[in-house]
Design an enzyme around this catalytic site. Structure first.
Site, short mmCIF file in Angstrom:
data_model
loop_
_atom_site.label_atom_id
_atom_site.label_comp_id
_atom_site.label_asym_id
_atom_site.label_seq_id
_atom_site.Cartn_x
_atom_site.Cartn_y
_atom_site.Cartn_z
N VAL A 170 -9.40 0.66 -10.56
CA VAL A 170 -9.23 1.53 -11.68
C VAL A 170 -8.92 0.78 -13.09
O VAL A 170 -9.70 1.04 -14.15
CB VAL A 170 -8.40 2.81 -11.14
CG1 VAL A 170 -7.55 3.33 -12.83
CG2 VAL A 170 -8.00 3.25 -10.04
N GLU A 171 -8.64 -0.20 -13.05
CA GLU A 171 -8.23 -1.11 -13.89
C GLU A 171 -9.11 -1.74 -14.86
O GLU A 171 -9.71 -1.44 -15.38
CB GLU A 171 -7.35 -1.60 -13.81
CG GLU A 171 -5.55 -0.75 -13.55
CD GLU A 171 -4.82 -0.51 -15.17
OE1 GLU A 171 -5.33 -1.39 -15.96
OE2 GLU A 171 -4.19 0.20 -15.18
N SER A 172 -10.09 -2.87 -13.39
CA SER A 172 -10.96 -3.67 -14.18
C SER A 172 -12.11 -3.33 -13.47
O SER A 172 -13.03 -3.59 -14.25
CB SER A 172 -10.52 -4.94 -14.19
OG SER A 172 -9.85 -5.12 -13.09
N TYR A 275 -5.42 8.99 -14.87
CA TYR A 275 -5.58 7.48 -13.63
C TYR A 275 -5.17 7.91 -12.74
O TYR A 275 -6.32 7.48 -11.62
CB TYR A 275 -4.37 7.20 -14.81
CG TYR A 275 -3.72 5.59 -14.37
CD1 TYR A 275 -4.77 4.71 -14.88
CD2 TYR A 275 -3.26 5.59 -13.73
CE1 TYR A 275 -4.68 3.24 -14.66
CE2 TYR A 275 -2.64 3.89 -12.85
CZ TYR A 275 -3.34 3.15 -13.43
OH TYR A 275 -3.30 1.43 -13.60
#
Length: 512
Positions: A170-172, A275
């Site tokens: 999800v982040e990167s 998110y």
């Protein structure tokens, strides 16, 4: 007569089965240590051991009356046929050992799922989004293969749910060089302030936010802190994305209004609202990829990399060569280095594939210890320019700026540069991107009209680009007055609109 004989046999069998069974012997005790005898001074007579109780004899059945046709089993001859012991009574039935480690790391991750599931339209929307982009998913899964084992190991050491191993997706998208508008960097996307808060070094040589081992430790420390703060994983994840201060204020606002304070009830930016559903969608896909037509290639449930600590200053390229790896593969495991030289005093270890440690050690021992470094630091003197320094050290202007992480249009010379100490260092014109600092560089092409007295060199100096790049952008073009020539310059970074509070928070995660 024949009927009476059959009836007698049946009665005999019934009598044999009705006999009292012999009780089984008690199992022998294992692992019990024998008791030590009491000291001689305190010795007391021991009572005689009590013999084990003898089971009562089986009741003797009366013999059948003569002429009844029933066989007397007591008079049957003993059985002399072959006896076989049934050693595997469940032949063909699969035995499941749930304590055995999974061979596939994906299965190990599934077994560690422990967060409460989120089920709503946002989750289904995210699942449809990912399912419609199998190529993107595959690239992300492929990048994750070299990092996941380490992350899962660290999660299990802390007794944390393995859903967190999917958070870098999800982040990167598992890109260790990812860099956001909020200046978040690395797999776990730490902004500079939070990185320093969790002891991630950030200096000219090295950025711990991109270091796989250090950033994973810091991220799990932070997530543990957030969970202990809220006692709820959805709120902890929202805090990781939005900042614990922002989530705390949203909770206080709902509590004051008499509203629920769970994740779904809070007012939050769209990015944070999406998110947790993104993470849940990835969890659902990995838990059951078949219905979506997604194939998860097995990942060996064993360490992919390990650390090497007996390090000296060494070129990044040479370190990769001694490990018999491509430099891109080396950088993927060591993305924290910002310069072409690894300074042992700053980061006294590197990360290598487990099967490359011995190879690197042996090749390093054979290599000339005085030829490990082909770069050196340089302190510019007063009045020196980038152009004069580049000429002095045998580099192009573009190479000098790139290797030092300096934007093309910067004219101010810093007080510290890294320059080659031998021609070998600049053999390759294009240096790997990881040598630049984590600054999002977007280039755009503009057109400059050549004026009287201008040359290709003077135009290159004006825009802070290399002369050879000017020639490459304009092949065969004569730099004569009135001619339009192409120049690639860095595009300005667009700032987020600040009309509303939410837009501002979307791009500036206050505490992350």
């Amino acid at each position: 007569m024949r009927g009476r004989i059959l009836a007698g046999v049946a009665a005999a069998l019934v009598q044999a089965c009705a006999g009292t069974p012999v009780p089984p012997e008690p199992p022998a005790e294992t692992g019990a240590a024998p008791e030590a005898p009491p000291p001689a001074a305190l010795a007391v007579p021991s009572p005689a051991p009590t013999p084990p109780p003898v089971p009562p004899p089986a009741a003797k059945l009366p013999a059948p009356p003569a002429g009844s046709g029933v066989l007397d089993t007591a008079k049957l001859p003993p059985f002399e046929g072959e006896r076989q012991e049934v050693a595997e009574p469940l032949r063909g039935v699969r035995k499941v050992d749930r304590t055995a480690p999974a061979d596939d790391l994906w299965q190990r991750i599934r077994q560690g799922f422990a967060m409460p599931d989120l089920e709503n339209d946002l989750v289904r929307k995210q699942m449809a989004y990912y399912a419609a982009r199998p190529d993107y998913l595959q690239r992300m899964f492929d990048r994750s293969r070299i990092y996941l084992y380490h992350i899962v190991e660290e999660l299990e050491k802390r007794n944390l749910p393995t859903e967190l191993a999917l958070l870098p997706m999800v982040e990167s998208a598992f890109n260790p060089m990812a860099y956001s508008r909020a200046h978040a960097s690395g797999l776990w996307q730490f902004i500079p302030g939070t990185g320093r808060r969790f002891e991630l070094q950030q200096n000219w040589w090295y950025d711990g936010r991109r270091d796989i081992v250090e950033s994973t430790k810091a991220a799990l420390d932070y997530l543990t802190f957030l969970y202990e703060m809220h006692g709820d994983w959805h709120l902890a994840l929202a805090s990781y994305n939005w900042g614990e201060g922002a989530v705390g204020r949203a909770i206080a606002q709902n509590r004051k209004a008499g509203k629920s304070t769970d994740y779904l009830s809070l007012k939050m930016p769209a990015e944070t609202r999406q998110y947790v559903p993104k993470l849940q969608a990835l969890k659902n896909i990995i838990a059951n990829p078949g219905p979506l037509g997604i194939a998860l290639d097995p990942i060996p449930n064993q360490p992919y990399f390990t650390t090497y600590t007996k390090l000296r200053d060494i070129d990044v390229r040479l370190a990769a060569k001694l490990a018999e790896m491509r430099v891109e593969e080396f950088i993927a495991l060591n993305p924290g280095f910002s310069r072409p030289i690894i300074r042992a005093s700053v980061t006294p270890r590197i990360v290598l594939p487990a099967d490359k440690i011995d190879i690197f050690h042996d090749n390093l021992a054979k290599h000339d210890a005085s030829a490990l470094v082909s770069w050196k630091t340089y302190h510019p003197k007063r009045g020196e320019t980038f152009e004069s320094i580049a000429k002095k050290v045998g580099m192009t202007l573009g190479q000098l700026k790139e290797v030092n992480g300096i934007s093309p249009r910067t004219r101010t010379v810093p007080n510290l540069l890294v320059v080659p100490s031998s021609p070998v260092a600049v053999e390759t014109r294009k240096l790997p991107l990881m040598y630049a600092p984590p600054i999002p560089i977007v280039m755009r092409r503009i057109f400059h009209t050549v004026k009287t007295g201008e040359t290709a060199a003077s135009i290159a100096r004006r825009y802070g680009v290399a002369l050879e790049d000017m020639k490459r952008w304009n092949p065969g073009v004569r730099f004569a007055p009135g001619v339009k020539v192409a120049v690639e310059v860095r595009a300005p970074v667009k700032k987020a609109k600040s009309r509303t509070k939410w837009n501002r928070q979307k791009y500036t995660k206050a505490v992350r």
